[in-house]
Design a protein around this motif. Structure first.
Motif, mmCIF file in Angstrom:
data_model
loop_
_atom_site.group_PDB
_atom_site.id
_atom_site.type_symbol
_atom_site.label_atom_id
_atom_site.label_comp_id
_atom_site.label_asym_id
_atom_site.label_seq_id
_atom_site.Cartn_x
_atom_site.Cartn_y
_atom_site.Cartn_z
ATOM 1 N N UNK A 67 1.059 -1.307 0.024
ATOM 2 C CA UNK A 67 -0.062 0.038 0.115
ATOM 3 C C UNK A 67 0.962 1.368 -0.026
ATOM 4 N N UNK A 68 1.943 1.157 0.620
ATOM 5 C CA UNK A 68 3.006 2.255 0.824
ATOM 6 C C UNK A 68 3.640 2.542 -0.500
ATOM 7 N N UNK A 69 3.840 1.536 -1.276
ATOM 8 C CA UNK A 69 4.298 1.701 -2.574
ATOM 9 C C UNK A 69 3.325 2.294 -3.546
ATOM 10 N N UNK A 70 1.806 2.065 -3.524
ATOM 11 C CA UNK A 70 1.145 2.475 -4.358
ATOM 12 C C UNK A 70 1.183 3.822 -4.163
ATOM 13 N N UNK A 71 1.191 4.307 -2.980
ATOM 14 C CA UNK A 71 1.306 5.746 -2.727
ATOM 15 C C UNK A 71 2.411 6.561 -3.389
ATOM 16 N N UNK A 72 3.605 6.029 -3.075
ATOM 17 C CA UNK A 72 4.777 6.372 -3.568
ATOM 18 C C UNK A 72 5.023 6.531 -5.086
ATOM 19 N N UNK A 73 4.545 5.265 -5.611
ATOM 20 C CA UNK A 73 4.431 4.893 -7.236
ATOM 21 C C UNK A 73 3.036 4.837 -7.776
ATOM 22 N N UNK A 74 2.284 5.926 -7.979
ATOM 23 C CA UNK A 74 0.754 5.691 -8.286
ATOM 24 C C UNK A 74 0.411 5.200 -9.405
ATOM 25 N N UNK A 75 1.418 5.349 -10.503
ATOM 26 C CA UNK A 75 0.943 4.845 -11.731
ATOM 27 C C UNK A 75 1.844 3.439 -11.795
#
Length: 210
Positions: A67-75
């Motif tokens: 989930x954190x990586x989704x926020x950091x790398x949204x695309x």
């Protein structure tokens, strides 16, 4: 436009082997690396198109850090990478919202195919019902001298330097390298490095002898 990839794995040698494979993909451009979820987030790669994320990471696992990586790398599409092919691991990866799952035992061509699918916006999961190998792949029985050559080969040294370091002729080193490739079932140095890492054959002490 070439894709930006982020490789997240705490083993630098595995990242190196993986980089050698993925850099040959025609759609891949920039490749960044991180050894943990924290390091990956600190890179702030909002332009990342694909993340290959190891599940077993220090501090925070790949599953917990998804989930954190989704926020950091949204695309970015995020494909989890694991030493385990257990059906539960595959199902858990899918349930957590991963876009794919790759076993570390995957062949180079399978890794490239998974990248193609992920960049096209398609899922790349093995069958949930696929049985996992009981004990995983076994390391081949190399001679002591072949292990010496393999250890130096995995550091990126060419045959000439390996020959000098081991006091062998270049021709002898070439023979050993060919035998190592045959035993590992590979046909390139990058593939040998990755396979040796999977099998736990790297970082071995030099033995001496022929």
């Amino acid at each position: 436009m070439p894709a930006t990839l982020l490789l997240v794995d705490d083993h630098a040698l595995f990242r190196t082997g993986l980089r050698l494979i993925v850099q040959d993909h025609p759609d891949v451009g920039t490749i960044a690396e991180a050894g943990s979820i924290v390091q990956a987030c600190e890179l702030r790669l909002q332009e990342a198109d694909l993340v290959l994320l190891d599940i077993q990471l220090p501090g925070m696992s790949g599953l917990d850090g998804l989930r954190l990586l989704r926020q950091s790398c949204p695309r970015a599409r995020i494909v989890l990478v694991s030493a385990s092919m257990a059906p539960d691991a595959v199902r858990e990866s899918r349930a957590r919202g991963a876009d794919g799952f790759l076993p570390k035992s995957a062949r180079g061509e399978d890794i490239l195919n998974a990248i193609t699918l992920a960049l096209a916006g398609l899922p790349c999961f093995p069958s949930d019902g696929a049985p996992a190998a009981a004990d995983g792949p076994q390391a081949p029985a190399l001679t002591a001298r072949q292990l010496d050559v393999l250890s130096l080969l995995c550091t990126g040294k060419p045959n000439k330097v390996i020959a000098r370091d081991l006091s062998l002729s270049e021709n002898t080193v070439r023979v050993h390298v060919a035998a190592i490739f045959a035993q590992l079932g590979v046909n390139s140095r990058s593939a040998a490095l990755l396979q040796a890492q999977r099998l736990g054959m790297v970082g071995l002490p030099l033995h001496g002898g022929y």
